[in-house]
Write an enzyme that holds these catalytic residues in place. Structure first.
Site, PDB file in Angstrom:
ATOM      1  CG  HIS A 136    -141.084 -33.771 -18.318  1.00 23.35           C
ATOM      2  ND1 HIS A 136    -140.215 -32.793 -17.916  1.00 23.35           N
ATOM      3  CD2 HIS A 136    -141.038 -33.772 -19.695  1.00 23.35           C
ATOM      4  CE1 HIS A 136    -139.641 -32.241 -18.978  1.00 23.35           C
ATOM      5  NE2 HIS A 136    -140.136 -32.822 -20.055  1.00 23.35           N
ATOM      6  CB  CYS A 154    -140.070 -29.535 -16.888  1.00 19.91           C
ATOM      7  SG  CYS A 154    -140.927 -30.388 -15.548  1.00 19.91           S
TER       8      CYS A 154
END
Length: 1351
Positions: free
Chosen positions: A482, A179
């Site tokens: 994330h 990510c």
């Protein structure tokens, strides 16, 4: 990667009003294709949502056309789909609010769901990230369901997830933990100047491999992001150009670190091109690192370059945090005063003076990157932490207050050179002292040599207003989390959230929610309860109309980009066509019995749903490679259940039916298989109708005691047993009136079908069944079934296993010391005389004995009335009843005296009288005792002493080469009902004896089936390993099994050992003779090794030599056997000749000792009068130390204590050798006196410490002087903190007046290297080390070079 829910999450305004209503969490499992079977679609909907709206939402988010699929409940037996047109709410339709409701998305009418048009952007399932679930709607807090106050980030918001047609942008698939990479790539793509410059670069095929070219792969990715119709595209080609393998996808890195390393890699690749200075032109700024004397004004400085500005959120040691980017920037340039002990030496004043040290910005880059330093280190807990405090950042940032308005070189300053190459990206201030790696071994920075380029300093009067266009957000903690990016498009000034494959519109309010923290006081602990989703890296662009660029439109692309776009478009079209074919292809398992190989072959049949059954049969015919073996018209496809081996149905008259209809549609998996059935030209295919059951019928012949191969019969569950017998009679030709039918319901569960009018269903028949039938005029059917010969034969069949037994390669030993039995016949007498003294292999002995045993068998057959055994019929099915035989039956054997049985007992008793003569030597270099017995070879009639049979006199015994049966039927009726005493192993014994208390062989007391046949196994030399294929009743004991193997091994069972072979050829000895072979299964491997087997009360012992002053103090010597009741001195006496023969150790009995071994630690010294199992606990596979003594044994009593002492000499930085000290008590005073006497150190100066860890308690010479607990304040050794209660403890001692030598830095480093190497080799110092973070690397040569020495 899923974004955890937080207090401050992003909520589209259009769904905020639904926050108060109960919500229904729907988890939809798409099982319509193999690509979606592992995915879950999650929708969190208001409870008032209708079922029809649910269908619309699912269609919208899966990309399917509404009405082409069905939704039904999962994990329930109800297969009825939900009514698509229903206007009932979810709650009224059976959904539960606040709980998870599992649904399945299935085919409709056997057809897969139709994919929506490509413009919707949802047609490609490859855009889905299989590593995570798709979540639609508000995310519950902490994984709970039904929370209405917390919502997800915009990327997972119900109304915000828009298709590409709505947003115009394409997402990036998360490979696993990439990510951070996706966020940076989307930011660079949304930067017009970077994207346009990348498009203007042209790849030269001759210069580089396109797979390894980073700029080319980025160019391809950007073209796809701009022109693709997919929802999301893969980044695997880009990461492959980085030189990364699949493991890198599971490593999460810092996005700022990636930015710097990627820029460095691009600069290296763009050398000698127009883009060589692109990174510097766009992202590089300059600052001055200065020190100014406060007395004379003299200034010393140097210029550094930077690619990003790291901004501190909480200064070190401070309780308050900076609340805004402007505050942090002001603190960044705030100078510090050097005074007191930190005064600066001024070159002009020629003395130490107070001075100011700080940083000044000289030039800001066109694209300004700010890193918010949210990751810090907590020195209280010694852990990395994340600072979630609130830090605001403006949409427009004025940098003019932070520029240096002074001239770069004033008359009062000292001229310095640009040191950007030395300190790129590393600003020299206290706030930044720990921001960059100092590990010389890992270069993670960017090396820019820009001294030749002219400085592009902006004039103070120029506009220095920057506009925010990218916010890279981190959600999670310091341990992981994330990343996603919020980016403003310069085309329409609209903000978008780029969260991996999801792209959605967001507002300026959503950007403000990434400030983090709370709006209240900013105390030290304010971040403990704050949102962990906050901005981490900001990108601004200078507002300069003359430089601000717009994105290149497709029609304005350079020619090479247009060609690249065309290639990618064609590739995408081809991929789409292939997906369409895949979507309409039925993939199902195909089985078939190959007519030549005579084995069931498995394949995978892939056939288009529109192909007919006739065409599919031809495809299967070619797939099975049957062309030329059988005609095509002799083959047909039938529905088949491979698990139950059940033919479900045939397809008569449906040859032109499409396969899609026959198989029930295109599915990811089928609950059945297909079988390509083959017939002979003279046969006719039998129709198989649904509802029939398949029965495999095995015919049993009581006379030959054989079980035939199965015959397949199809029946109906409502048929009666009488009708079923008639059916079997037609198929087998047996008489139905005398027929007995036995159903095997499960393993060894036999049921006699004796009720004539009972149906097959009532008897427990299922899809596929196995029955045994017997029809004869014998009186056996009158007996109770469990007492009948038929039951015994089937019972034996069910318990017989097949074992592969490898025999010893060396010749067997002599039986000179064995007592032979009286001669049973003239043949056996002749064989005794004819084979003596000849040296033959086991195979030769077995071959020679074959004919003699055949003759012996013929004589017995003439004398006895019982029927002889015959070979069983070999079944084509791989079942365990192949080649099974039973021993000859003799009804009146009990009345016959058994002379040979007595002979067997005599032989056993004789062997017990010479235990020492039967003990064999052991291999020195092998932990297993793989001894050979070098003596006269056994003659072919050596087995005469094991041929005794109490029931039938001398029983013929063959070697299996002619498939005769070897049995151990030695149970007379006089012994029946008698309880044998050997059945229970002695509680304190590590093994079991092969003999009971009267010396009778245990194997003699039980009859169980045993049969052999020859088997050859090729080894590496091309010669066949001598092996036996043994069929044996697994209820046989190991003792009986060994006795049955005696004729093939050529030595008594006490003279060989049985090793079970596991995976990777690991061997473990089987020693418990009373245990049966029930743990073995078909085709297990067994290795027989010659050597002394254990008897009752005996234990196998591994002897290791203790060498206290050797680098490896534990050395294996040999295997031996100790017995219960034996004294230590007796065991030493037996060890002496073995040590001399096998280890070349010529010792006297008083110059070595035995002592306890606990892993590598020496323990209790065993005294000569100690008795095993009384004074010394002993167990199976016991280990013991043997220690050679330089002087006679000083340990005479158990009250004494033997410790191993070692002197530490700090002045010489060395440890002396170990020396043993024998104490009469546990007194510390006595220990010190003995040590003083031993070393000459005065008693008052002597200090000691106990060693730590495993013997020899290694410790670094650099640590021993300070790290050990010297001179503990105790009076006895057996109390805390010493706890020295047993022999073998390690004691270090020293002279307290001896000072530690002073080492120079070079000497210390050299010693440190030597000690590290020494301790690493010995492996005695083991410390916990957490998983080391993998450095982020981009490889310019295609990948890392692996050390050939590495595994």
């Amino acid at each position: 990667m899923m974004v955890p829910s937080e207090e401050h999450q992003l909520v589209p305004k259009e769904i905020e009003s639904a926050a108060e209503e109960p919500r229904v969490l729907c988890i939809v499992h798409d099982i319509t294709s193999a690509k979606t079977v592992n995915e879950r679609l999650t929708l969190n909907l208001p409870a008032s949502t209708t079922v029809s709206k649910l269908y619309e939402d699912v269609a919208h988010n899966t990309g399917y056309v509404n009405g082409t699929f069905c939704l039904g409940w999962a994990n329930t037996g109800d297969q009825t789909p939900l009514a698509q047109a229903s206007e009932m709410s979810l709650v009224l339709s059976g959904f539960e609010a606040g709980k998870r409701n599992f649904l399945q998305l299935t085919d409709k009418d056997g057809e897969q769901p139709q994919i929506a048009s490509d413009e919707s952007g949802t047609a490609d399932s490859s855009g889905l990230d299989s590593s995570q679930d798709r979540f639609i709607g508000p995310l519950p807090r902490d994984g709970t369901v039904g929370c209405s106050s917390d919502y997800s980030s915009p990327s997972y918001s119900y109304s915000s997830i828009l298709n590409k047609s709505d947003t115009g942008y394409v997402g990036l698939v998360n490979q696993a933990m990439t990510c951070y990479l996706n966020s940076l790539l989307q930011t660079l793509f949304m930067t017009p100047e970077f994207r346009n410059a990348l498009y203007n670069w042209e790849f030269e095929d001759s210069e580089d491999d396109p797979v390894n070219s980073i700029p080319y792969q980025l160019q391809r990715l950007f073209v796809l992001l701009q022109t693709s119709k997919k929802r999301a595209i893969e980044t695997t080609d880009v990461t492959r150009s980085f030189g990364w393998d699949s493991s890198e996808a599971w490593q999460q890195h810092d996005v700022q670190e990636l930015c710097r390393v990627m820029f460095d890699a691009l600069e290296q690749k763009w050398k000698q091109t127009e883009q060589a200075d692109l990174i510097n032109q766009l992202y590089q700024g300059k600052l001055k690192d200065y020190v100014r004397c406060l007395e004379c004004g003299y200034e010393s400085w140097r210029i550094d370059t930077y690619l990003d500005i790291p901004l501190v959120i909480r200064p070190f040691g401070a309780s308050q945090v900076f609340g805004s980017v402007e505050e942090a920037l002001q603190a960044f340039i705030q100078p510090e005063t050097l005074d007191g002990p930190n005064q600066y030496f001024c070159e002009r004043c020629k003395k130490k003076c107070d001075a100011r040290k700080g940083l000044r910005f000289l030039h800001f880059p066109y694209l300004l990157t700010l890193q918010l330093k949210r990751f810090d280190f907590d020195y209280t807990t010694m852990h990395r932490i994340k600072l979630n405090d609130r830090m605001t950042f403006p949409e427009e940032l004025d940098m003019s207050p932070f520029i240096d308005v002074e001239d770069e070189k004033s008359p009062q300053t000292e001229s310095c050179t640009d040191s950007g190459a030395e300190n790129e990206g590393s600003c020299h201030s206290d706030q930044m002292s720990n921001d960059f790696s100092t590990d010389d071994a890992v270069d993670e920075g960017i090396c820019l040599d820009n001294t030749s380029s002219a400085e592009r300093a902006l004039k103070p009067k120029s506009s220095l207003t920057f506009e925010l266009f990218s916010v890279m957000v981190h959600s999670g903690s310091a341990a992981g989390g994330h990343y996603y990016a919020c980016i403003k498009s310069f085309s329409d000034s609209q903000w978008y959230s780029f969260n991996d494959q999801h792209v959605s519109k967001i507002t300026q309010d959503d950007i403000r929610k990434t400030y983090g923290g709370s709006s209240g006081s900013r105390g030290y602990y304010s971040s403990a309860f704050a949102s962990s989703t906050n901005a981490y890296m900001l990108m601004y662009r200078l507002k300069d109309p003359s430089r601000n660029a717009k994105f290149l439109e497709v029609e304005d692309f350079p020619e090479h980009i247009k060609r690249l776009m065309q290639r990618e478009k064609e590739s995408e079209e081809q991929e789409k066509r292939q997906r369409e074919i895949e979507r309409n292809t039925c993939k199902i398992k195909l089985f078939g019995m190959h007519p030549v190989k005579m084995m069931m072959v498995e394949n995978k049949l892939e056939v288009h749903k529109d192909k007919t059954l006739r065409e599919a049969t031809e495809m299967a015919y070619k797939l099975m490679d049957l062309d030329g073996l059988v005609p095509l018209d002799c083959c047909r496809l039938v529905k088949y259940d491979e698990f139950h081996e059940y033919l479900e149905r045939s397809y008569e008259g449906e040859e032109d039916m499409p396969m899609g209809l026959l198989l029930g549609g295109v599915k990811s998996s089928y609950m059945f298989d297909l079988l390509l059935e083959i017939r002979r030209p003279d046969q006719v295919f039998q129709p198989y109708k649904p509802g029939e059951v398949m029965v495999k019928v095995h015919v049993v012949d009581l006379k030959s005691e054989s079980i035939a191969a199965p015959v397949s019969v199809r029946a109906y569950l409502n048929q009666t047993i009488i009708e079923f017998k008639q059916l079997i009679a037609q198929a087998t030709g047996l008489c139905a009136e005398t027929m007995r039918v036995i159903l095997e319901r499960c393993y060894n569960d036999l049921r006699l079908l004796s009720v004539p009018n009972k149906t097959l269903k009532a008897e427990g028949f299922f899809r596929s069944n196995k029955v045994f039938v017997e029809s004869s005029d014998s009186t056996d059917h009158q007996a109770v079934f469990t007492d009948s010969v038929l039951w015994k034969l089937l019972d034996r069949h069910g318990n017989t296993i097949r074992l592969f037994v490898s025999l010893p390669e060396q010749s067997p030993g002599s039986l000179a010391n064995r007592t032979s039995c009286p001669k049973a016949s003239a043949d056996s007498e002749d064989s005794l005389d004819g084979a003596k003294g000849s040296r033959k292999s086991v195979e030769a002995i077995l071959e020679e004995s074959t004919e003699k045993l055949k003759n012996l068998s013929l004589q017995q057959q003439q004398q006895q009335q019982s029927s002889s055994t015959s070979d069983s019929q070999k079944s084509s099915e791989h079942s365990d009843f192949e080649l099974i035989e039973s021993p000859a039956q003799e009804p009146d054997a009990a009345s016959q005296p058994s002379q040979t049985e007595n002979c067997t007992r005599t032989a056993s008793d004789t062997e017990n009288q010479f235990p020492s003569e039967e003990r064999s030597d052991s291999d020195v270099n092998n932990d297993r005792s793989t001894s050979s017995v070098d003596s006269d070879i056994l003659s072919s009639s050596h087995s005469s002493d094991t041929l005794c049979n109490a029931d039938s006199g001398p029983l013929p015994l063959a070697n299996g080469l002619d498939s005769h049966s070897i049995t151990s039927s030695r149970r007379s009726k006089a012994h029946e009902g008698k309880k044998e005493t050997w059945d229970t192993a002695e509680e304190d014994s590590g093994t079991d004896s092969e003999y009971d208390e009267n010396g009778k062989s245990k194997a003699d007391a039980q009859y169980l089936y045993f049969k052999t046949e020859p088997y050859s196994q090729e080894d590496g030399s091309g010669e066949g390993q001598k092996c036996l294929l043994v069929h044996v009743d697994k209820r046989i004991t190991l003792a009986a099994f060994k006795q049955n193997l005696e004729p093939f091994v050529g030595v008594p069972s006490t003279q060989f050992k049985v090793f079970r072979v596991y995976a990777n050829n690991q061997e473990f000895e089987s020693v418990r003779l009373n245990e049966t072979l029930t743990s073995f299964s078909d085709d297990n491997k067994i290795t027989i090794r010659l050597g002394r087997a254990l008897k009752k009360g005996e234990y196998r012992v591994k002897v290791y030599q203790l060498l206290v002053n050797d680098p490896e103090p534990c050395k294996f010597l040999l295997d031996t056997v100790f017995a219960k009741g034996m004294t230590v001195r007796q065991s030493k006496e037996e060890l002496l000749p073995q040590l001399k023969d096998q280890c070349k150790l010529d010792l006297s009995i008083d110059r070595f000792r035995l002592r306890k071994k606990t892993w590598k630690n020496p323990g209790t010294v065993f005294l000569d009068y100690h008795i095993y199992e009384e004074d010394i606990n002993i167990s199976s596979n016991w280990e013991v130390f043997l220690e050679v003594l330089e002087e006679p044994e000083r340990m005479k009593s158990m009250s004494q204590l033997a410790v191993l002492t070692r002197r530490w000499c700090p002045a010489q930085m060395k440890l002396e050798a170990f020396r043993e000290v024998v104490l009469e008590s546990s007194s510390v005073e006595e220990l010190k006196e003995k040590l003083s006497e031993l070393s000459g150190i005065p008693l008052e100066n002597l200090e000691f410490a106990k060693g730590r860890g495993t013997f020899p308690c290694d410790i670094s010479l650099l640590e021993i002087h300070q790290d050990l607990d010297w001179n503990p304040k105790v009076s006895t050794l057996n109390v805390w903190p010493l706890y020295i209660c047993d022999d073998g403890a390690v004691i270090f001692y020293r002279d307290s007046t001896e000072e530690l030598i002073e080492l120079s830095e070079e000497e210390r480093n050299e010693l440190m290297k030597k000690e590290s190497s020494r301790l690493l080799k010995t492996g005695h110092r083991i410390s916990y080390s957490p998983r080391k973070e993998k450095a982020l690397k981009i490889y310019l040569d295609g990948g890392p070079t692996k050390d050939p020495g590495q595994d």
